[in-house]
Design a protein around this motif. Structure first.
Motif, PDB file in Angstrom:
ATOM      1  N   LEU A   1     -13.726  12.324 -35.263  1.00  0.00           N
ATOM      2  CA  LEU A   1     -12.825  13.572 -34.958  1.00  0.00           C
ATOM      3  C   LEU A   1     -12.931  14.421 -35.676  1.00  0.00           C
ATOM      4  N   PRO A   2     -11.197  15.784 -34.950  1.00  0.00           N
ATOM      5  CA  PRO A   2     -10.636  16.422 -36.108  1.00  0.00           C
ATOM      6  C   PRO A   2     -10.272  15.761 -37.193  1.00  0.00           C
ATOM      7  N   THR A   3      -9.595  15.738 -37.980  1.00  0.00           N
ATOM      8  CA  THR A   3      -8.352  15.978 -39.279  1.00  0.00           C
ATOM      9  C   THR A   3      -7.345  15.274 -38.669  1.00  0.00           C
ATOM     10  N   TYR A   4      -6.590  16.147 -37.665  1.00  0.00           N
ATOM     11  CA  TYR A   4      -5.134  16.191 -37.608  1.00  0.00           C
ATOM     12  C   TYR A   4      -5.367  15.357 -36.588  1.00  0.00           C
ATOM     13  N   LEU A   5      -6.010  13.822 -36.467  1.00  0.00           N
ATOM     14  CA  LEU A   5      -6.500  13.147 -34.647  1.00  0.00           C
ATOM     15  C   LEU A   5      -6.377  12.152 -35.356  1.00  0.00           C
ATOM     16  N   MET A   6      -6.572  11.715 -36.873  1.00  0.00           N
ATOM     17  CA  MET A   6      -7.555  10.522 -37.625  1.00  0.00           C
ATOM     18  C   MET A   6      -6.377   9.381 -37.511  1.00  0.00           C
ATOM     19  N   ASN A   7      -5.258  10.355 -37.328  1.00  0.00           N
ATOM     20  CA  ASN A   7      -4.331   8.899 -38.298  1.00  0.00           C
ATOM     21  C   ASN A   7      -3.137   8.990 -36.580  1.00  0.00           C
ATOM     22  N   THR A   8      -3.916   8.967 -35.332  1.00  0.00           N
ATOM     23  CA  THR A   8      -3.319   9.078 -33.970  1.00  0.00           C
ATOM     24  C   THR A   8      -2.716   7.028 -33.786  1.00  0.00           C
ATOM     25  N   PRO A   9      -1.920   7.465 -33.915  1.00  0.00           N
ATOM     26  CA  PRO A   9      -1.708   5.815 -33.796  1.00  0.00           C
ATOM     27  C   PRO A   9      -2.357   4.736 -32.100  1.00  0.00           C
ATOM     28  N   LEU A  10      -2.350   4.141 -32.163  1.00  0.00           N
ATOM     29  CA  LEU A  10      -3.590   4.000 -31.318  1.00  0.00           C
ATOM     30  C   LEU A  10      -2.366   2.776 -30.135  1.00  0.00           C
ATOM     31  N   SER A  11      -2.419   2.982 -29.042  1.00  0.00           N
ATOM     32  CA  SER A  11      -1.923   3.270 -27.806  1.00  0.00           C
ATOM     33  C   SER A  11      -1.409   1.545 -27.936  1.00  0.00           C
ATOM     34  N   LYS A  12      -0.582   1.018 -27.371  1.00  0.00           N
ATOM     35  CA  LYS A  12      -0.767  -1.222 -26.636  1.00  0.00           C
ATOM     36  C   LYS A  12      -2.272  -0.627 -25.774  1.00  0.00           C
ATOM     37  N   ALA A  13      -2.012  -0.141 -24.686  1.00  0.00           N
ATOM     38  CA  ALA A  13      -3.322   0.564 -23.426  1.00  0.00           C
ATOM     39  C   ALA A  13      -4.244   0.423 -23.991  1.00  0.00           C
ATOM     40  N   GLU A  14      -4.492   1.220 -25.606  1.00  0.00           N
ATOM     41  CA  GLU A  14      -5.564   1.170 -26.481  1.00  0.00           C
ATOM     42  C   GLU A  14      -6.183  -0.008 -26.796  1.00  0.00           C
ATOM     43  N   LYS A  15      -5.023  -0.524 -28.061  1.00  0.00           N
ATOM     44  CA  LYS A  15      -5.204  -1.606 -28.864  1.00  0.00           C
ATOM     45  C   LYS A  15      -5.866  -2.739 -27.329  1.00  0.00           C
ATOM     46  N   LYS A  16      -5.758  -2.936 -25.776  1.00  0.00           N
ATOM     47  CA  LYS A  16      -5.705  -4.438 -25.076  1.00  0.00           C
ATOM     48  C   LYS A  16      -7.356  -3.581 -24.782  1.00  0.00           C
ATOM     49  N   CYS A  17      -7.966  -2.240 -24.522  1.00  0.00           N
ATOM     50  CA  CYS A  17      -9.632  -1.826 -24.471  1.00  0.00           C
ATOM     51  C   CYS A  17      -9.912  -2.060 -25.668  1.00  0.00           C
ATOM     52  N   LEU A  18      -9.591  -2.701 -26.687  1.00  0.00           N
ATOM     53  CA  LEU A  18     -10.653  -2.993 -27.831  1.00  0.00           C
ATOM     54  C   LEU A  18     -10.766  -3.805 -27.879  1.00  0.00           C
ATOM     55  N   LEU A  19     -12.225  -4.824 -28.543  1.00  0.00           N
ATOM     56  CA  LEU A  19     -12.714  -5.740 -28.862  1.00  0.00           C
ATOM     57  C   LEU A  19     -13.217  -5.723 -30.393  1.00  0.00           C
ATOM     58  N   HIS A  20     -12.902  -7.092 -30.125  1.00  0.00           N
ATOM     59  CA  HIS A  20     -12.926  -7.744 -31.822  1.00  0.00           C
ATOM     60  C   HIS A  20     -14.074  -8.849 -31.875  1.00  0.00           C
ATOM     61  N   TYR A  21     -15.069  -8.578 -32.533  1.00  0.00           N
ATOM     62  CA  TYR A  21     -16.126  -9.734 -32.898  1.00  0.00           C
ATOM     63  C   TYR A  21     -15.911 -10.216 -33.871  1.00  0.00           C
ATOM     64  N   SER A  22     -15.946 -11.511 -33.818  1.00  0.00           N
ATOM     65  CA  SER A  22     -15.060 -12.354 -34.879  1.00  0.00           C
ATOM     66  C   SER A  22     -16.046 -12.605 -36.021  1.00  0.00           C
ATOM     67  N   GLU A  23     -16.120 -12.922 -37.507  1.00  0.00           N
ATOM     68  CA  GLU A  23     -16.841 -13.044 -38.410  1.00  0.00           C
ATOM     69  C   GLU A  23     -16.948 -14.802 -38.238  1.00  0.00           C
TER      70      GLU A  23
END
Length: 325
Positions: free
Chosen positions: A238-260
């Motif tokens: 991603l462009p450098t200026y986007l890397m520190n963009t905070p994840l919104s609540k909606a974006e976090k909700k869409c993400l998955l986490h495959y547990s160890e």
């Protein structure tokens, strides 16, 4: 040998081939497989391919012939990748919508053009290959490991197993996946393409493949991510200026986490580079950009719960024999 009999045999899980047939032969031979009557096999091991055997490369027909022979002989299995799904969709007419599952746009034709060209003089064989692709499972849920092309979504896979049984898809299910609001669409898209996040309005990223995209691929194993940098997982940064963009609540909700704590899972799809190594103690990507002069990679799995860098085996693609497009 049966796919579930991991206690008696070992698995060699191989990443995206993309038409690099001669490199695949080198890798199989490095792993101790030998050609017996046209089928590469090992007395004590079985190959699991993560998909994307076709498209892009110079020897697609040879690669499919080799992999299909192994699968048909019972010494290998191959899950469906997004390129196999695209190939099916390019030829599958949706009667209710009066269109193909994959529209015949210049972009979609470009993705499949190398495959179609190499089968141009073998139309009957191509029809057989398409039928064989549809018979491939979308995932392998084995006693001690899992294999999927892009993303292991436990909830979707559990729902599918409960409602449809097994890990294969029917023609009707593929037709249903043409409707973006359907479970079939989400299931096929998630397992073969993974998760992504839509970029802010007006921003697009042009990849090394020349395609412009408004989304970026994300990890399905991130734990408590906070910014784009914590989840982005693709060959084009991603462009450098986007890397520190905070994840919104909606974006976090869409993400998955495959547990160890889950079983080891093996994927392809993501065009990695460098020296192969686990992404987490139980997640490994085996796509190391073979068709872009990278490595064709295997992981020698013998039932371990924690993956080891020492279990990766790879072959650097020889541009003189397998030259990527």
């Amino acid at each position: 040998m049966t796919v579930s009999d991991v206690k008696k045999i070992g698995y060699d899980i191989i990443g995206d081939v993309h038409g690099c047939a001669f490199t695949l032969v080198k890798l199989l031979e490095k792993l101790g497989y030998r050609d017996f009557n046209g089928v590469y096999q090992h007395p004590m091991r079985k190959v699991l391919f993560v998909g994307d055997i076709l498209d892009r490369g110079p020897h697609i027909r040879e690669a499919i012939t080799l992999v299909k022979a192994m699968v048909d002989a019972g010494v290998a299995e191959c899950v469906m990748g997004n390129h196999e799904y695209n190939a099916l969709g390019y030829h599958l007419w949706l009667p209710n919508q009066q269109r193909y599952l994959r529209d015949h746009t210049p972009r979609n034709h470009r993705l499949l053009s190398a495959t179609l060209e190499q089968y141009k003089k073998h139309p009957h064989e191509w029809e057989q290959v398409l039928a064989w692709i549809q018979e491939r499972p979308l995932f392998l849920n084995l006693p001690q490991c899992r294999v999927v092309h892009a993303c292991w979504d436990s909830d979707l896979i559990y729902t599918y197993e409960c409602n449809y049984g097994g890990s294969h898809v029917s023609r009707d299910f593929l037709i249903e996946s043409g409707e973006e609001s359907s479970f079939a669409y989400l299931f096929m898209d998630r397992l073969t393409r993974g998760t992504d996040i839509t970029l802010p309005p007006g921003i697009e990223v042009v990849g090394r493949d020349g395609f412009s995209r408004k989304q970026f691929r994300t990890k399905f194993w991130s734990s408590e991510p906070q910014t784009y940098a914590d989840v982005v997982f693709q060959p084009d940064p991603l462009p450098t200026y986007l890397m520190n963009t905070p994840l919104s609540k909606a974006e976090k909700k869409c993400l998955l986490h495959y547990s160890e704590q889950e079983l080891p899972v093996f994927v392809g799809h993501y065009w990695l580079t460098g020296i192969p190594a686990p992404l987490t103690p139980n997640v490994a990507c085996l796509d190391y950009s073979a068709v872009k002069y990278g490595r064709l990679v295997a992981y020698r799995f013998d039932g371990e719960a924690v993956l080891s860098p020492d279990k990766f085996v790879s072959v650097v693609v020889d541009m003189k024999s397998d030259v990527g497009h």
